[in-house]
Design a protein around this motif. Structure first.
Motif, PDB file in Angstrom:
ATOM      1  N   ARG A 222      64.636  30.069  21.248  1.00 31.24           N
ATOM      2  CA  ARG A 222      64.942  28.649  21.024  1.00 31.24           C
ATOM      3  C   ARG A 222      64.889  27.869  22.322  1.00 31.24           C
ATOM      4  NH1 ARG A 222      70.407  29.807  18.390  1.00 31.24           N
ATOM      5  NH2 ARG A 222      69.074  31.458  17.668  1.00 31.24           N
TER       6      ARG A 222
ATOM      7  N   ASP B 193      60.919  13.329  23.430  1.00 27.34           N
ATOM      8  CA  ASP B 193      61.677  12.741  22.332  1.00 27.34           C
ATOM      9  C   ASP B 193      63.062  12.271  22.774  1.00 27.34           C
ATOM     10  OD1 ASP B 193      59.543  13.273  20.658  1.00 27.34           O
ATOM     11  OD2 ASP B 193      60.505  14.959  19.626  1.00 27.34           O
TER      12      ASP B 193
ATOM     13  N   ALA C  65      56.582  22.892  23.055  1.00 26.16           N
ATOM     14  CA  ALA C  65      57.671  22.307  22.262  1.00 26.16           C
ATOM     15  C   ALA C  65      58.738  21.718  23.183  1.00 26.16           C
ATOM     16  CB  ALA C  65      58.265  23.348  21.329  1.00 26.16           C
TER      17      ALA C  65
ATOM     18  N   VAL D 149      67.041  24.615  18.386  1.00 23.46           N
ATOM     19  CA  VAL D 149      67.479  23.932  19.604  1.00 23.46           C
ATOM     20  C   VAL D 149      68.994  24.067  19.713  1.00 23.46           C
ATOM     21  CG1 VAL D 149      67.612  21.707  20.793  1.00 23.46           C
ATOM     22  CG2 VAL D 149      65.599  22.243  19.410  1.00 23.46           C
TER      23      VAL D 149
ATOM     24  N   TRP E  16      64.068  17.852  14.967  1.00 26.20           N
ATOM     25  CA  TRP E  16      64.320  19.167  15.559  1.00 26.20           C
ATOM     26  C   TRP E  16      65.417  19.877  14.785  1.00 26.20           C
ATOM     27  CZ3 TRP E  16      60.944  20.879  19.042  1.00 26.20           C
ATOM     28  CH2 TRP E  16      60.155  19.942  19.712  1.00 26.20           C
ATOM     29  N   GLN E  17      65.385  21.202  14.789  1.00 29.92           N
ATOM     30  CA  GLN E  17      66.387  22.006  14.094  1.00 29.92           C
ATOM     31  C   GLN E  17      67.476  22.411  15.081  1.00 29.92           C
ATOM     32  OE1 GLN E  17      64.836  25.281  11.828  1.00 29.92           O
ATOM     33  NE2 GLN E  17      66.823  25.870  11.092  1.00 29.92           N
TER      34      GLN E  17
ATOM     35  N   ARG F 164      58.524  20.456  14.612  1.00 30.55           N
ATOM     36  CA  ARG F 164      59.879  20.321  15.140  1.00 30.55           C
ATOM     37  C   ARG F 164      60.912  21.047  14.276  1.00 30.55           C
ATOM     38  NH1 ARG F 164      57.333  15.356  16.159  1.00 30.55           N
ATOM     39  NH2 ARG F 164      57.574  14.599  18.289  1.00 30.55           N
ATOM     40  N   ASP F 165      60.744  20.983  12.963  1.00 27.34           N
ATOM     41  CA  ASP F 165      61.739  21.586  12.072  1.00 27.34           C
ATOM     42  C   ASP F 165      61.715  23.110  12.088  1.00 27.34           C
ATOM     43  OD1 ASP F 165      59.226  21.552  10.823  1.00 27.34           O
ATOM     44  OD2 ASP F 165      60.122  21.587   8.827  1.00 27.34           O
TER      45      ASP F 165
ATOM     46  N   LEU G 108      60.169  17.950  23.102  1.00 26.05           N
ATOM     47  CA  LEU G 108      61.590  17.641  22.945  1.00 26.05           C
ATOM     48  C   LEU G 108      62.076  16.767  24.100  1.00 26.05           C
ATOM     49  CD1 LEU G 108      64.337  17.957  21.538  1.00 26.05           C
ATOM     50  CD2 LEU G 108      64.611  20.125  22.775  1.00 26.05           C
TER      51      LEU G 108
ATOM     52  N   ALA H 296      68.469  14.524  18.343  1.00 25.86           N
ATOM     53  CA  ALA H 296      67.367  15.486  18.195  1.00 25.86           C
ATOM     54  C   ALA H 296      67.116  15.798  16.722  1.00 25.86           C
ATOM     55  CB  ALA H 296      67.666  16.760  18.973  1.00 25.86           C
ATOM     56  N   THR H 297      68.190  15.934  15.953  1.00 27.59           N
ATOM     57  CA  THR H 297      68.057  16.195  14.518  1.00 27.59           C
ATOM     58  C   THR H 297      67.374  15.015  13.825  1.00 27.59           C
ATOM     59  OG1 THR H 297      70.013  17.600  14.519  1.00 27.59           O
ATOM     60  CG2 THR H 297      69.318  16.726  12.395  1.00 27.59           C
TER      61      THR H 297
END
Length: 173
Positions: free
Chosen positions: A160, A143, A136, A86, A110-111, A81-82, A140, A105-106
């Motif tokens: 992205r 998530d 991915a 996004v 996620w980035q 995720r990192d 997301l 999301a962070t």
């Protein structure tokens, strides 16, 4: 005195290649065609089970059951995720929605590289993805509790994931 050549053979003639050269050219062309025609995806891997030989004995059943070959699936690599960029956009009238979802999301790894407003017609909350980030995008969406994913369109960056929100996210437990 130089030998006299018959008229018409004074260096202006056409020399045809020998049959060996012609056959060599044809062979190379055929090999190239065969190479292009037969290349493709890698061959499927199959597990081959070796048959078990059973000795006949008076107690052995007359109808032995063949062993089922076991299929082993290669585990898919974990989504990092990192390492996935996004962007989150608000396409609703709810102030601060993109920022709050971007923070969510962070929080799960996620980035998130940007939040902003989106102007256009989007039917529902959606995670848009370029082809290489399809898995991915599905992660997301899970998530965040978003049920729709779709391929990115021309206005979106292709390095992205793009989240476009049309309403608040459903509360996830």
């Amino acid at each position: 005195m130089a030998p006299h050549l018959p008229r018409g053979n004074q260096g202006n003639g056409v020399v045809f290649p020998s049959p060996v050269v012609m056959l060599s050219i044809i062979a190379v062309a055929m090999a190239a065609i065969a190479f292009v025609a037969t290349r493709g995806g890698e061959p499927d891997e199959r597990e081959v089970a070796t048959p078990v030989r059973q000795e006949s004995s008076p107690t052995a059943s007359a109808d032995p059951t063949p062993a089922e070959p076991t299929k082993t699936k290669k585990p898919r690599p974990e989504i990092k995720r990192d390492k996935v960029f996004v962007e989150v956009y608000n396409n609703s009238g709810i102030t601060g929605l993109a920022g709050s979802v971007g923070s969510k999301a962070t929080d799960v790894g996620w980035q998130v590289v940007g939040t902003d407003n989106w102007y256009g017609n989007i039917p529902t909350n959606t995670v848009y993805f370029p082809d290489r980030l399809k898995r991915a995008a599905k992660q997301l969406a899970l998530d965040l509790g978003i049920s729709r994913t779709a391929p990115a369109d021309g206005a979106m960056k292709l390095d992205r994931l793009t989240v476009i929100l049309t309403a608040e996210l459903a509360a996830t437990g």
